[in-house]
Design an enzyme around this catalytic site. Structure first.
Site, PDB file in Angstrom:
ATOM      1  N   HIS A 241     -62.754   7.716  90.692  1.00  0.00           N
ATOM      2  CA  HIS A 241     -62.901   5.257  90.475  1.00  0.00           C
ATOM      3  C   HIS A 241     -61.187   5.910  89.095  1.00  0.00           C
ATOM      4  O   HIS A 241     -61.965   5.177  88.548  1.00  0.00           O
ATOM      5  CB  HIS A 241     -64.010   6.265  89.518  1.00  0.00           C
ATOM      6  CG  HIS A 241     -64.830   4.613  89.375  1.00  0.00           C
ATOM      7  ND1 HIS A 241     -65.728   4.184  90.823  1.00  0.00           N
ATOM      8  CD2 HIS A 241     -64.010   3.233  89.434  1.00  0.00           C
ATOM      9  CE1 HIS A 241     -65.785   3.038  89.824  1.00  0.00           C
ATOM     10  NE2 HIS A 241     -65.144   2.653  89.680  1.00  0.00           N
TER      11      HIS A 241
ATOM     12  N   GLY B  54     -54.582   7.736  90.806  1.00  0.00           N
ATOM     13  CA  GLY B  54     -53.292   7.736  89.918  1.00  0.00           C
ATOM     14  C   GLY B  54     -52.209   8.168  90.782  1.00  0.00           C
ATOM     15  O   GLY B  54     -50.987   8.184  90.874  1.00  0.00           O
TER      16      GLY B  54
ATOM     17  N   ARG C   6     -49.086   6.593  92.244  1.00  0.00           N
ATOM     18  CA  ARG C   6     -47.800   5.049  91.501  1.00  0.00           C
ATOM     19  C   ARG C   6     -46.426   5.367  92.209  1.00  0.00           C
ATOM     20  O   ARG C   6     -45.213   5.140  92.515  1.00  0.00           O
ATOM     21  CB  ARG C   6     -47.645   5.701  90.355  1.00  0.00           C
ATOM     22  CG  ARG C   6     -49.118   6.089  88.899  1.00  0.00           C
ATOM     23  CD  ARG C   6     -49.377   4.446  89.157  1.00  0.00           C
ATOM     24  NE  ARG C   6     -50.331   4.263  88.136  1.00  0.00           N
ATOM     25  CZ  ARG C   6     -51.711   5.160  88.501  1.00  0.00           C
ATOM     26  NH1 ARG C   6     -52.317   4.713  89.678  1.00  0.00           N
ATOM     27  NH2 ARG C   6     -52.759   4.509  87.451  1.00  0.00           N
TER      28      ARG C   6
ATOM     29  N   GLY D  84     -54.772   0.919  93.430  1.00  0.00           N
ATOM     30  CA  GLY D  84     -55.734   1.119  92.252  1.00  0.00           C
ATOM     31  C   GLY D  84     -54.917  -0.284  91.798  1.00  0.00           C
ATOM     32  O   GLY D  84     -54.158  -1.215  91.760  1.00  0.00           O
TER      33      GLY D  84
HETATM   34  C1  LIG Z   1     -59.722  -2.636  86.729  1.00  0.00           C
HETATM   35  C2  LIG Z   1     -60.316  -1.789  87.617  1.00  0.00           C
HETATM   36  C3  LIG Z   1     -61.365  -1.630  88.043  1.00  0.00           C
HETATM   37  C4  LIG Z   1     -62.269  -1.435  89.270  1.00  0.00           C
HETATM   38  N1  LIG Z   1     -63.125  -2.162  89.566  1.00  0.00           N
HETATM   39  C5  LIG Z   1     -63.891  -1.537  90.113  1.00  0.00           C
HETATM   40  C6  LIG Z   1     -64.963  -1.694  91.354  1.00  0.00           C
HETATM   41  O1  LIG Z   1     -65.844  -2.581  91.200  1.00  0.00           O
HETATM   42  N2  LIG Z   1     -65.376  -1.008  92.225  1.00  0.00           N
HETATM   43  C7  LIG Z   1     -65.140   0.845  92.546  1.00  0.00           C
HETATM   44  O2  LIG Z   1     -65.651   1.138  93.332  1.00  0.00           O
HETATM   45  N3  LIG Z   1     -64.119   0.633  91.467  1.00  0.00           N
HETATM   46  C8  LIG Z   1     -63.159  -0.431  90.893  1.00  0.00           C
HETATM   47  N4  LIG Z   1     -62.296   0.103  90.852  1.00  0.00           N
HETATM   48  C9  LIG Z   1     -61.789   2.134  90.672  1.00  0.00           C
HETATM   49  C10 LIG Z   1     -60.845   1.711  92.058  1.00  0.00           C
HETATM   50  O3  LIG Z   1     -61.392   0.820  93.021  1.00  0.00           O
HETATM   51  C11 LIG Z   1     -59.895   3.012  92.363  1.00  0.00           C
HETATM   52  O4  LIG Z   1     -60.239   3.722  93.265  1.00  0.00           O
HETATM   53  C12 LIG Z   1     -58.788   3.184  91.124  1.00  0.00           C
HETATM   54  O5  LIG Z   1     -58.655   2.754  90.572  1.00  0.00           O
HETATM   55  C13 LIG Z   1     -57.759   4.213  91.967  1.00  0.00           C
HETATM   56  O6  LIG Z   1     -57.107   4.453  90.509  1.00  0.00           O
HETATM   57  P1  LIG Z   1     -55.774   4.403  90.384  1.00  0.00           P
HETATM   58  O7  LIG Z   1     -56.193   2.794  90.231  1.00  0.00           O
HETATM   59  O8  LIG Z   1     -54.779   5.097  89.304  1.00  0.00           O
HETATM   60  O9  LIG Z   1     -54.992   4.111  91.538  1.00  0.00           O
HETATM   61  C14 LIG Z   1     -61.586  -0.305  90.049  1.00  0.00           C
HETATM   62  C15 LIG Z   1     -60.812   0.454  88.847  1.00  0.00           C
HETATM   63  C16 LIG Z   1     -60.076  -0.479  88.211  1.00  0.00           C
HETATM   64  C17 LIG Z   1     -58.726  -0.301  87.596  1.00  0.00           C
END
Ligand SMILES: Cc1cc2nc3c(=O)[nH]c(=O)nc-3n(C[C@H](O)[C@H](O)[C@H](O)COP(=O)(O)O)c2cc1C
Length: 375
Positions: free
Chosen positions: A272, A305, A307, A326
């Protein structure tokens, strides 16, 4: 030039409390940092003299052709980052021929995203009240979503202290956070004033008589995650949703095996983005083990992670079929709206192309374990 540049631009546009919502992790953010450092422990084994002229970055994910091995991850509150953030991200994904995942906690209804952006849409289901699942899944189906993603790693929200630092007990912005808005007047105008504060778009029944504006109800909504979800619920969802069904938040081979046994089509190996349980490994650290157990029988996606294009190539080499991005996509969105999100994807595309050329690998399918060393 790169995702880090987009991040810098994003910090200029959006106020600190918004950027902390985007960038923060749980507890001491050890996992958040590990998500990046894990890539450094994997190195490439390039083959030279391969006559590397043409690269094909397309592949197939869950029965559909995609132009890049990338999916935009589900993220709550994209409309708090840019007005109509979900639509802008979905349009960028469509322009690049990749799927966009709309979150349950999105600020734009799935019907609007489908009508205004189209493309390969996925819908993410949160464990907010099981009795809403069927209606939400049906809504996603009718709107044209190809794939349903159930998030499994959030029985409750992780300990995100940055959120508490910005909000007080009634879930309104603390004065300190409000004061910082003066340096971000464009954001204030575009996101909060001109169109009114964004609202949760899929929680009408849950919020009923409450204020659905995100800053007013974010804390209430986060407390509605239902920690009682179990594998039996996943089985019921499997019966309900005939199309591709994905479980997001898997970090062990035993959970991946269980997913396979209940008829799931894909897992997203994910922590996450370091926002849930601090102290978990990076998904890259468990990918090899999970791919060894369920690879070929289950589509394996991964996130947390990513990037750089080289990060994506490393994950494919270790057995993933695709990568969810993400924050990298959000940095583009915040920095420049749809054009910024397109730019973030351009950057991944170019960097994947360069890496494949330097590795002497012509197609996504040809990226395998021989392309890397693990230290
Ligand atoms: C601002 C934000 C909101 C997120 N909201 C959700 C969500 O509502 N549901 C979910 O399954 N994951 C959520 N995530 C996790 C993302 O789906 C994902 O797993 C994660 O951002 C991946 O890591 P990264 O941001 O380093 O690429 C969220 C991530 C961020 C940064």
């Amino acid at each position: 030039m790169n995702i880090a540049d987009l991040r810098n631009l994003a910090h200029r546009y959006a106020p600190p409390f918004v950027m902390e919502h985007v960038e923060g992790g749980a507890d001491d953010e050890v996992t958040l940092v590990r998500n990046r450092s894990a890539f450094e422990r994997i190195t490439f084994r390039p083959l030279t003299l391969q006559g590397a002229q043409h690269r094909d970055l397309s592949t197939t994910l869950l029965g559909k052709t995609v132009c890049l091995p990338i999916v935009i991850a589900p993220m709550a509150l994209n409309g708090l980052l840019r007005h109509n953030g979900d639509i802008l991200l979905a349009k960028a994904a469509e322009r690049h021929g990749i799927p966009f995942t709309l979150a349950t906690l999105a600020t734009t209804p799935i019907e609007d995203v489908a009508a205004q952006a189209g493309g390969n849409l996925w819908f993410q289901l949160y464990n907010i009240k099981r009795e809403y699942w069927a209606a939400l899944a049906l809504r996603a189906k009718v709107a044209g979503c190809s794939t349903l993603v159930l998030t499994t790693d959030a029985p409750i929200y992780g300990n995100r202290e940055w959120a508490a630092r910005h909000y007080n007990g009634v879930a309104e912005l603390k004065f300190r956070s409000r004061a910082a808005l003066w340096r971000h007047l464009r954001w204030l105008h575009d996101v909060m004033v001109r169109h009114g504060q964004p609202r949760f778009a899929h929680l009408d029944e849950l919020l009923a008589s409450r204020d659905s504006r995100v800053l007013k109800s974010a804390r209430f909504v986060s407390a509605q995650l239902d920690p009682t979800m179990v594998w039996e619920d996943v089985k019921r969802l499997r019966e309900l949703w005939r199309g591709p069904l994905v479980l997001k938040g898997i970090l062990t081979a035993s959970d991946a095996l269980q997913a396979l046994q209940v008829g799931i089509d894909a897992v997203v190996i994910s922590n996450h983005g370091g926002r849930q349980l601090d102290g978990t490994p990076s998904p890259m650290e468990v990918l090899g083990e999970i791919a060894g157990v369920v690879g070929r029988r289950l589509t394996i996606l991964i996130d947390s992670g990513f990037r750089r294009g080289t990060d994506v190539v490393k994950a494919l080499a270790m057995g993933a079929q695709g990568v969810m991005i993400g924050r990298a996509a959000l940095y583009g969105l915040i920095a420049g709206g749809e054009a910024g999100a397109v730019k973030a994807l351009d950057i991944f595309k170019r960097e994947i192309e360069v890496a494949m050329t330097l590795l002497g690998i012509p197609t996504i399918g040809a990226i395998g374990p021989e392309a890397i060393h693990q230290q």
